[in-house]
Write a protein that holds these residues in place. Structure first.
Motif, short mmCIF file in Angstrom:
data_model
loop_
_atom_site.label_atom_id
_atom_site.label_comp_id
_atom_site.label_asym_id
_atom_site.label_seq_id
_atom_site.Cartn_x
_atom_site.Cartn_y
_atom_site.Cartn_z
N ASP A 69 45.06 39.28 43.96
CA ASP A 69 45.36 39.74 45.33
C ASP A 69 44.40 40.84 45.75
OD1 ASP A 69 47.44 37.93 45.36
OD2 ASP A 69 49.00 39.43 44.97
N TRP A 70 44.06 41.74 44.81
CA TRP A 70 43.15 42.84 45.11
C TRP A 70 41.73 42.31 45.31
CZ3 TRP A 70 41.77 47.39 41.33
CH2 TRP A 70 41.26 48.46 42.05
N LEU A 71 41.29 41.40 44.45
CA LEU A 71 39.94 40.85 44.55
C LEU A 71 39.74 40.04 45.83
CD1 LEU A 71 37.25 40.62 42.94
CD2 LEU A 71 38.09 38.42 42.14
N VAL A 72 40.76 39.31 46.26
CA VAL A 72 40.66 38.48 47.46
C VAL A 72 40.47 39.34 48.72
CG1 VAL A 72 42.06 36.95 48.94
CG2 VAL A 72 41.89 36.53 46.51
N GLN A 73 40.82 40.60 48.67
CA GLN A 73 40.68 41.48 49.84
C GLN A 73 39.23 41.84 50.15
OE1 GLN A 73 43.09 44.96 49.22
NE2 GLN A 73 44.96 43.78 48.96
N ILE A 74 38.30 41.54 49.23
CA ILE A 74 36.89 41.87 49.47
C ILE A 74 36.34 40.97 50.56
CG2 ILE A 74 34.57 41.91 48.47
CD1 ILE A 74 35.83 42.49 45.77
N LYS A 75 35.86 41.58 51.62
CA LYS A 75 35.26 40.85 52.74
C LYS A 75 34.08 41.67 53.25
CE LYS A 75 39.26 38.34 54.22
NZ LYS A 75 39.84 38.16 52.97
#
Length: 152
Positions: A83-89
């Motif tokens: 969930d934390w890694l997916v927030q990278i944009k």
């Protein structure tokens, strides 16, 4: 009469490393292993042309912080790493403080490592073996912009 250790100072023995706590932002997470808590000061080499010494002067330069690697067991329904890694944009990520504390027998902080502006750079899932008998372990590697060490 044998010595039962009652007269020894509590400061005689070094701390064991197996009792620790990791707080990540406001959450507390359980990890099996934490590594990479290091700081390095890069050296700057300099020599001016009219120096009578035929050697360089070494000065401290910028500080460099190593990536911190944390390992934990895989639990059903626990996707906090992902969930934390997916927030990278596009150069945006939620950066959080991470606090790692070495604890004494009563659970009090004895040594504390505080990471500033931490975010995940790599997540490794467990390896899978049909003949294995081990716990599934996942690994997260985080980068940070500063490391502060204090003694409790």
């Amino acid at each position: 009469m044998p010595d039962d250790g009652a007269s020894q100072s509590t400061n005689v023995w070094p701390m064991p490393k197996f009792y620790f706590r990791v707080k990540w932002d406001s959450n507390e997470m359980a990890f099996q292993e934490v590594s990479g808590l290091d700081i390095q000061s890069e050296e700057i080499k300099y020599r001016h042309g009219n120096s009578k010494d035929f050697s360089v002067i070494k000065m401290p330069g910028m500080k460099k912080f190593g990536n911190v690697t944390m390992k934990k067991g895989v639990f059903k329904g626990d996707n906090k790493f992902w969930d934390w890694l997916v927030q990278i944009k596009m150069n945006t990520i939620k950066r959080v403080p991470v606090t790692i504390s070495l604890l004494d027998e009563e659970g009090n902080d004895t040594m504390v490592w505080e990471l500033t502006n931490a975010w995940p750079t790599k997540i490794s899932s467990t390896d899978l073996k049909s003949e294995g008998n081990e716990v599934a372990i996942e690994t997260i590697e985080i980068v940070h912009e500063g490391l502060k060490i204090t003694n409790g």
